[in-house]
Design a protein around this motif. Structure first.
Motif, PDB file in Angstrom:
ATOM      1  N   MET A 151       0.839  -1.198   0.000  1.00  0.00           N
ATOM      2  CA  MET A 151       0.000   0.000   0.000  1.00  0.00           C
ATOM      3  C   MET A 151       0.879   1.255   0.000  1.00  0.00           C
ATOM      4  SD  MET A 151      -2.608   1.080   3.066  1.00  0.00           S
ATOM      5  CE  MET A 151      -1.420   1.848   4.135  1.00  0.00           C
ATOM      6  N   HIS A 152       1.901   1.210   0.805  1.00  0.00           N
ATOM      7  CA  HIS A 152       2.829   2.340   0.920  1.00  0.00           C
ATOM      8  C   HIS A 152       3.500   2.632  -0.430  1.00  0.00           C
ATOM      9  CE1 HIS A 152       5.284   4.970   3.544  1.00  0.00           C
ATOM     10  NE2 HIS A 152       6.246   4.747   2.661  1.00  0.00           N
ATOM     11  N   GLU A 153       3.888   1.553  -1.067  1.00  0.00           N
ATOM     12  CA  GLU A 153       4.542   1.673  -2.383  1.00  0.00           C
ATOM     13  C   GLU A 153       3.610   2.312  -3.414  1.00  0.00           C
ATOM     14  OE1 GLU A 153       6.231  -1.853  -4.472  1.00  0.00           O
ATOM     15  OE2 GLU A 153       7.356  -1.989  -2.566  1.00  0.00           O
ATOM     16  N   GLN A 154       2.393   1.813  -3.396  1.00  0.00           N
ATOM     17  CA  GLN A 154       1.362   2.349  -4.301  1.00  0.00           C
ATOM     18  C   GLN A 154       1.157   3.849  -4.072  1.00  0.00           C
ATOM     19  OE1 GLN A 154      -0.959   1.134  -6.565  1.00  0.00           O
ATOM     20  NE2 GLN A 154       0.181  -0.791  -6.722  1.00  0.00           N
ATOM     21  N   GLN A 155       1.065   4.182  -2.798  1.00  0.00           N
ATOM     22  CA  GLN A 155       0.814   5.588  -2.452  1.00  0.00           C
ATOM     23  C   GLN A 155       1.973   6.454  -2.931  1.00  0.00           C
ATOM     24  OE1 GLN A 155       0.138   4.983   1.769  1.00  0.00           O
ATOM     25  NE2 GLN A 155      -2.089   5.045   1.530  1.00  0.00           N
ATOM     26  N   PHE A 162       0.582   9.153   2.577  1.00  0.00           N
ATOM     27  CA  PHE A 162       0.805   7.816   3.135  1.00  0.00           C
ATOM     28  C   PHE A 162      -0.193   7.536   4.256  1.00  0.00           C
ATOM     29  CE2 PHE A 162       5.329   8.645   1.723  1.00  0.00           C
ATOM     30  CZ  PHE A 162       5.273   7.744   0.670  1.00  0.00           C
ATOM     31  N   GLY A 163      -0.407   6.262   4.499  1.00  0.00           N
ATOM     32  CA  GLY A 163      -1.202   5.873   5.668  1.00  0.00           C
ATOM     33  C   GLY A 163      -2.455   5.100   5.321  1.00  0.00           C
ATOM     34  N   TYR A 164      -3.067   4.619   6.384  1.00  0.00           N
ATOM     35  CA  TYR A 164      -4.249   3.765   6.276  1.00  0.00           C
ATOM     36  C   TYR A 164      -5.475   4.649   6.473  1.00  0.00           C
ATOM     37  CZ  TYR A 164      -6.585  -0.809   6.917  1.00  0.00           C
ATOM     38  OH  TYR A 164      -7.347  -1.931   6.790  1.00  0.00           O
ATOM     39  N   TYR A 165      -6.079   5.073   5.385  1.00  0.00           N
ATOM     40  CA  TYR A 165      -7.210   6.010   5.487  1.00  0.00           C
ATOM     41  C   TYR A 165      -8.085   5.859   4.244  1.00  0.00           C
ATOM     42  CZ  TYR A 165      -4.470   8.682   2.114  1.00  0.00           C
ATOM     43  OH  TYR A 165      -3.751   9.036   1.013  1.00  0.00           O
ATOM     44  N   GLY A 166      -9.317   6.382   4.327  1.00  0.00           N
ATOM     45  CA  GLY A 166     -10.222   6.459   3.180  1.00  0.00           C
ATOM     46  C   GLY A 166     -10.225   5.193   2.356  1.00  0.00           C
ATOM     47  N   LYS A 167      -9.986   5.372   1.067  1.00  0.00           N
ATOM     48  CA  LYS A 167     -10.075   4.217   0.173  1.00  0.00           C
ATOM     49  C   LYS A 167      -8.961   3.196   0.398  1.00  0.00           C
ATOM     50  CE  LYS A 167      -7.412   5.963  -3.680  1.00  0.00           C
ATOM     51  NZ  LYS A 167      -7.131   7.271  -4.125  1.00  0.00           N
ATOM     52  N   TRP A 168      -7.907   3.618   1.063  1.00  0.00           N
ATOM     53  CA  TRP A 168      -6.795   2.699   1.338  1.00  0.00           C
ATOM     54  C   TRP A 168      -7.090   1.799   2.533  1.00  0.00           C
ATOM     55  CZ3 TRP A 168      -3.204   2.577  -2.335  1.00  0.00           C
ATOM     56  CH2 TRP A 168      -3.046   3.712  -3.144  1.00  0.00           C
TER      57      TRP A 168
END
Ligand code: GLU
Length: 548
Positions: A151-155, A162-168
C-alpha cells in the motif's frame, strides 16, 4: 450493520464494565486548581535529559499546586524493552529527586489507580475497545506487513498521502461475514480507529507551552490495539489518563503530530481532554547552528553520563530549572540558601521552541551548588561517587571522616564560599595534598626567584613554625622572613616602589605553599597547615629543601 456481533467475537472475555472502572478509579478529591500529572516513560534502558526536563516540569506543576504526580511505566513496546530497564528508570528518577506520590516503584505498585504498568492493564483497555467496536468507532484489520508495505509503495507511486485512510483502509467497511471468516481462520488482527476526520478541516487548539495552534484533523485509521491485544501509545494514553484522572499531560513535542488523533480519540471515548504541555527539544550549539541533542552523537544526553562524571543530582536539577525558567538564576542569587521548592516555577516562561543546553553553564551552576553545600554534604556526595568510580580516593576520604570534613570546611559557609569543585571527580585534585598517598609536588618554582632565597625562606619557616599560633601570629612570622630577605612585607609600600624590593610577602608565602601543598594555588594556607599538622608540614618543607 450489527457491530455488537463483531464486538462479541473480538472480545468474548470482557467481564468488567465501564461503570465498575469509573467506581474503582474515582475522580480525585483534590482542591480547586490542583494539577494531576504523570511521567510515563518507556523502559528502554536509556534515561535521558529530556526525561528529566519533563519530570521536573510536571513535578513542579503538581506539587506547587497541591496536586499529585505519579509514575506510569509505558511498557507496551515489548520489542524495545531491555531487562532491568524498569529498575534503572525508577532508580534514576529517584536519584534526580523526582518524587512521585504514587505509581510504579521497585517494590511494586503504590496507589489506588494501579496497575501502573501498562501491560498489566490489558483487560481494562479491552473494555473500551469493545465499546468502540460496538459503536462502530473501531474495527479489526487483517492486513499483513506485506500488504501494508505494498500500500505504501502504491501511495508513493501515485503521489498520495501515506497511511491507512479512506479508500486505502481495506478493512474499514468489510461485512461481518468477511471478518468472521478471517477470525475463524485464526488470522492475526489489529484494532483500528474508524476516523471521521478530514484533512480539509483545521482544529484550533491551545497548548500550555506552544500557545494557540491550528492543527489539521486526522483522517488516518490508526491502530488502537496491536495483534497481541496490547494497546498502542495513543489508546493507552486516552484510557489511562482518563481513569487515572490526569489533568495535565506534559510530554515531548514529538507527540504534537498525533495530537489531532488524540483529540478525536478522547471525544470518541467520551472522555474529557486533559490540558497539554508539549515541551520543545533540548538543543545544543554545533558550530554556528543549533541542533537537537542526539542519542548517537551526544553522550551528554544520557543521565548516566552525569553520574559518572560526578555531577551532583542537585546540579542538574538546578541547571534544568535555569534553562526552563529564565528568572531562576536571579532568584537563586537572591536566595542562595533557599530550597528549590520555594521558587515559583511557571510553565509560561518555558520556551515553546525548546531550550539550549550549554555544558559550560551546567558546570558553573554545579560549582555554585557545591559551594553552597555543607562540608557534611560534600563529604557524603564525594564519597558516594568515589566509592563507585575512584577506589583509591574513597579509601583516603573515608579513613578519617572528621579529617576529611575539616578539609571540606575550608572556605565554606559565609557570604562568598570558595568555588573550587564543580564535579565530584574534581575532588581528588582538590584534596590530594592532604593525603600522603595522593600528595605529589605538581608545580615548580619560577626561575625568576633565587634558589637561595627559597631555601632560606623554608629553613627559617621550619624554625619559627608553631602549630599553636593563630593566623595573625603565623602571618607575622612570614612577614618577618620577607623583611629579612628584602621582600616587601607591606603590600602598599611595595606597590609604591616595587623596584626597592626583590619581591613581596606573597612570593614568600608561595615558596612555602609549593613546599607544603605541591601547588602554586591552594586553599587558605593557614587552614591547610592546621589540618595537616606540625609534623607533615615540617616533613614536606624539609623534603623540598633537600631537593633544591
Ligand atoms: N512513553 C511516552 C514517551 O516516553 C510518554 C509520553 C507521555 O508522557 O504521554 O514519550
Amino acid at each position: 450493520m450489527d457491530f455488537n456481533y463483531i464486538a462479541e467475537l473480538l472480545f468474548p472475555n470482557v467481564t468488567m464494565t465501564e461503570e465498575e472502572l469509573e467506581a474503582k478509579y474515582p475522580v480525585r478529591n483534590l482542591k480547586e486548581g490542583a494539577i494531576v500529572s504523570r511521567m510515563a516513560p518507556s523502559p528502554t534502558g536509556f534515561v535521558h535529559l529530556g526525561n528529566l526536563v519533563q519530570g521536573i516540569t510536571s513535578e513542579r506543576l503538581c506539587h506547587q499546586s497541591g496536586g499529585t504526580l505519579f509514575l506510569r511505566v509505558e511498557d507496551t513496546d515489548q520489542k524495545r524493552e531491555v531487562a532491568g530497564a524498569v529498575e534503572i528508570l525508577i532508580d534514576t528518577l529517584k536519584y534526580y529527586n523526582i518524587n512521585f506520590d504514587e505509581g510504579a516503584t521497585i517494590e511494586g505498585d503504590n496507589g489506588i489507580y494501579a496497575p501502573y504498568r501498562q501491560r498489566q492493564r490489558k483487560d481494562i483497555y479491552h473494555v473500551y475497545a469493545k465499546r468502540l467496536v460496538k459503536e462502530g468507532k473501531a474495527y479489526p484489520c487483517f492486513c499483513t506487513e506485506d500488504e501494508l508495505a505494498e500500500m505504501h509503495e502504491q501511495q508513493e507511486k501515485l503521489k498520495e498521502n501515506f497511511g491507512y485512510y479512506g479508500k486505502w483502509a481495506k478493512w474499514r467497511d468489510r461485512t461481518n461475514e468477511e471478518i468472521e471468516t478471517e477470525l475463524k481462520a485464526g488470522k492475526p488482527w489489529v484494532l483500528r480507529f474508524r476516523s471521521t476526520g478530514s484533512i480539509e478541516n483545521k482544529i484550533k487548539f491551545t497548548d500550555y507551552i506552544k500557545g494557540n495552534l491550528e492543527v489539521t484533523e486526522n483522517d488516518i485509521d490508526h491502530v488502537l490495539l496491536k495483534s497481541d491485544g496490547i494497546p498502542t501509545y495513543h489508546f493507552a494514553h486516552a484510557v489511562d489518563d482518563h481513569l487515572m484522572r490526569t489533568t495535565h499531560v506534559v510530554r515531548g513535542d514529538e507527540w504534537l503530530s498525533t495530537l489531532p488523533f488524540h483529540i478525536q480519540l478522547f471525544s470518541a471515548l467520551g472522555f474529557r481532554l486533559p490540558k497539554y504541555l508539549h515541551i520543545g527539544p533540548l538543543m545544543k550549539m554545533d558550530g554556528e547552528s543549533k541542533r537537537k541533542l542526539s542519542k548517537r552523537k551526544d553522550p551528554e544526553l544520557a543521565l548516566s553520563y552525569y553520574k559518572q562524571e560526578g555531577y551532583p543530582a542537585q546540579s542538574l536539577y538546578e541547571y534544568i530549572l535555569t534553562i526552563l525558567n529564565s528568572n531562576y538564576e536571579d532568584w537563586r542569587r537572591a536566595n542562595p540558601t533557599a530550597s528549590t521548592e520555594e521558587f515559583k516555577f511557571s510553565y509560561k516562561k518555558m520556551n515553546p521552541a525548546g531550550s539550549l543546553f550549554d555544558g559550560a553553564k551546567l558546570l558553573d551552576v554545579s560549582k555554585n551548588v557545591i559551594s553552597r553545600m555543607s562540608a557534611e554534604d560534600v563529604y557524603n556526595g564525594s564519597t558516594e561517587w568515589a566509592g563507585e568510580y575512584d577506589k583509591e580516593l574513597y579509601s583516603a576520604l573515608t579513613r578519617n571522616p572528621e579529617y576529611t570534613k575539616a578539609i571540606f570546611s575550608i572556605g565554606r559557609g559565609g557570604k562568598n564560599p570558595r568555588k573550587d569543585i564543580a564535579l565530584w571527580s574534581e575532588v581528588r585534585s582538590y584534596v590530594d595534598l592532604f593525603y600522603d598517598e595522593l600528595f605529589k609536588v605538581q608545580d615548580e618554582y619560577s626561575d625568576k626567584f633565587s634558589k637561595n632565597d627559597i631555601k632560606i625562606t623554608l629553613q627559617e619557616f621550619t624554625k619559627v613554625f608553631d602549630i599553636a599560633d593563630d593566623s595573625n601570629t603565623w602571618f607575622e612570622k612570614i612577614k618577618d622572613i620577607a623583611d629579612m630577605l628584602g621582600y616587601a612585607s607591606d603590600m602598599r609600600a611595595y606597590k609604591q616602589n616595587p623596584e626597592a624590593y626583590k619581591g613581596n610577602v606573597s612570593d614568600i608565602s608561595m615558596f612555602i605553599r609549593l613546599a607544603v601543598t605541591g601547588k602554586l594555588n591552594s586553599p587558605d594556607m593557614y587552614s591547610v597547615m592546621q589540618i595537616l599538622g606540625y609534623e607533615t608540614v615540617i616533613k614536606r618543607v624539609n623534603e623540598m629543601i633537600k631537593s633544591l
